[in-house]
Design an enzyme around this catalytic site. Sequence first.
Site, short mmCIF file in Angstrom:
data_model
loop_
_atom_site.label_atom_id
_atom_site.label_comp_id
_atom_site.label_asym_id
_atom_site.label_seq_id
_atom_site.Cartn_x
_atom_site.Cartn_y
_atom_site.Cartn_z
N SER A 70 0.83 -1.21 0.00
CA SER A 70 0.00 0.00 0.00
C SER A 70 0.86 1.26 0.00
O SER A 70 0.62 2.19 -0.76
CB SER A 70 -0.93 0.02 1.22
OG SER A 70 -1.78 -1.10 1.20
N ASN A 150 -5.80 -9.14 -7.85
CA ASN A 150 -5.89 -9.90 -6.61
C ASN A 150 -7.20 -10.66 -6.45
O ASN A 150 -7.28 -11.62 -5.70
CB ASN A 150 -5.65 -8.99 -5.41
CG ASN A 150 -6.46 -7.72 -5.47
OD1 ASN A 150 -6.40 -6.97 -6.45
ND2 ASN A 150 -7.24 -7.46 -4.44
N SER A 198 5.14 -6.57 -2.16
CA SER A 198 4.85 -6.70 -0.74
C SER A 198 5.28 -8.07 -0.23
O SER A 198 4.97 -9.09 -0.84
CB SER A 198 3.35 -6.51 -0.51
OG SER A 198 3.02 -6.83 0.82
N GLY A 199 6.01 -8.09 0.89
CA GLY A 199 6.58 -9.33 1.43
C GLY A 199 5.58 -10.43 1.74
O GLY A 199 5.83 -11.60 1.48
N HIS A 200 4.42 -10.05 2.29
CA HIS A 200 3.54 -11.11 2.81
C HIS A 200 2.71 -11.81 1.73
O HIS A 200 1.95 -12.73 2.04
CB HIS A 200 2.65 -10.59 3.93
CG HIS A 200 1.54 -9.68 3.54
ND1 HIS A 200 0.22 -10.08 3.60
CD2 HIS A 200 1.53 -8.41 3.11
CE1 HIS A 200 -0.55 -9.07 3.22
NE2 HIS A 200 0.22 -8.05 2.92
N CYS A 323 -16.80 -7.39 2.22
CA CYS A 323 -17.55 -7.56 3.46
C CYS A 323 -16.68 -7.30 4.67
O CYS A 323 -17.14 -6.83 5.69
CB CYS A 323 -18.14 -8.96 3.53
SG CYS A 323 -16.91 -10.24 3.30
C1 LIG Z 1 -2.22 -7.06 -0.84
C2 LIG Z 1 -2.17 -6.11 -1.96
C3 LIG Z 1 -1.77 -4.77 -1.79
C4 LIG Z 1 -1.46 -4.21 -0.42
O1 LIG Z 1 -0.25 -4.70 0.09
P1 LIG Z 1 0.03 -4.53 1.67
O2 LIG Z 1 1.45 -4.99 1.82
O3 LIG Z 1 -0.93 -5.44 2.36
O4 LIG Z 1 -0.15 -3.11 1.99
C5 LIG Z 1 -1.73 -3.95 -2.88
N1 LIG Z 1 -2.04 -4.40 -4.10
C6 LIG Z 1 -2.41 -5.67 -4.32
C7 LIG Z 1 -2.73 -6.11 -5.70
C8 LIG Z 1 -2.51 -6.57 -3.26
O5 LIG Z 1 -2.90 -7.82 -3.48
#
Ligand SMILES: *Cc1c(COP(=O)(O)O)cnc(C)c1O
Length: 395
Positions: A70, A150, A198-200, A323
């Site tokens: 983000s 996503n 993003s790492g996670h 939701c």
């Molecule tokens: C999860 C996600 C984000 C946000 O990433 P965070 O590390 O959770 O802030 C942004 N863009 C996409 C496409 C995502 O799947």
Amino acid sequence: MIYADNAATTKTSPAARQAMLDAMERFWGNPSSLHTPGQQAREALQTAREAVARAIGAQPREICFTSGGSEADNQAIVSAARVGAKKGKKHLVTTAIEHHAVLHTMDQLSKEGFEVTLIPVDESGIVKVEDVAAALREDTALVSVMFANNEIGTIQPIAEIGALCRERGVPFHTDAVQAVGHLPIDVNAQNIDMLSLSGHKFHGPRGVGALYVRRGAPLLPFIHGGAQESGRRAGTENLPAILGMAAALEDSLAHMEENSAHAAGLRDALIEKLSQIPHAALNGHRERRLPGNVSFCFEGIEGESLLLLLDDKGIAASSGSACTSGSLDPSHVLLAIGRPHEVAHGSLRLTLDRSNTMEEVEAIAQAAKEVVTYLRDMSPVWKALQRGERSYVIQ
Ligand SMILES: *Cc1c(COP(=O)(O)O)cnc(C)c1O
């Protein structure tokens, strides 16, 4: 519990966990300090930067660590907008199916006087390059198109859009949060100027990510303070998270081909099984989709009830609708591919990865069939459809 929500977050890998422990035990110094513990931390930080850069074909100095996807999206877009505005360019181009980190940033900028063009997608969720071309203007400051969606998993023609932007001299950003670690990426071959990760989303820790910024691309500091990240993002570096992310990324890249073949096999089997449910439709493109993404709409039911009942059966999935944020609006992505409101509400997203098995896919399909039937039996909408008082949207 069967975990089928890898687009929301992934389980931290053993490699990432080990790297984080190492960081806390060995690299606790401040990378800005001149003494030995500081310099050891600094070297570890540099090694992580090189690993992240290598993963996308970038140079280490082009990687700016952030607090996640983000933040990377916000910084890329706001920077390009502000730099553009100084040259009289106040037009931004993005798509209707972006993550909210992009869309809400664009909304904010439009309140501040920028004009935003939202490019639509076709019914399979693909952005057409000619639509991007048609949206470009003399005063366009940035194009931002996500690498892979996503919710419905569609993979966009990033290299073509990148080439177009390059030719027209417009900076190009891509939110590649769902793609990094899962799909091959090369920022040079694909003409990408800025990229968020993003790492996670690839088995690293959360709260950490990175923004790739090509040399010369518009980037302004977002958090002001110290000179960390070459003055692009102040604050003492989150070394455990950064090292954990780099280790997870290296691990994902080393096994990318086999992981994606495995996930794609499970995906295809699950799509096949869920397609047997009457009045069910796959969301997104059949081939151009993320290896583990399965997204369906089922007519006559509510996605939220579906999720809760699946959870009772030991399956963690997601619905397209927002939701969780307490909003009853159906997903903007499903609306953008043309699903009517009532159908968009009956959505289910299952995101599989290397740790899922074919037995789990069978269990998911069986449970989904049972739950859909159960909910339809109670649904007044379904009864009206069955009696012919309403017509089916999904045949
Ligand atoms: C999860 C996600 C984000 C946000 O990433 P965070 O590390 O959770 O802030 C942004 N863009 C996409 C496409 C995502 O799947």
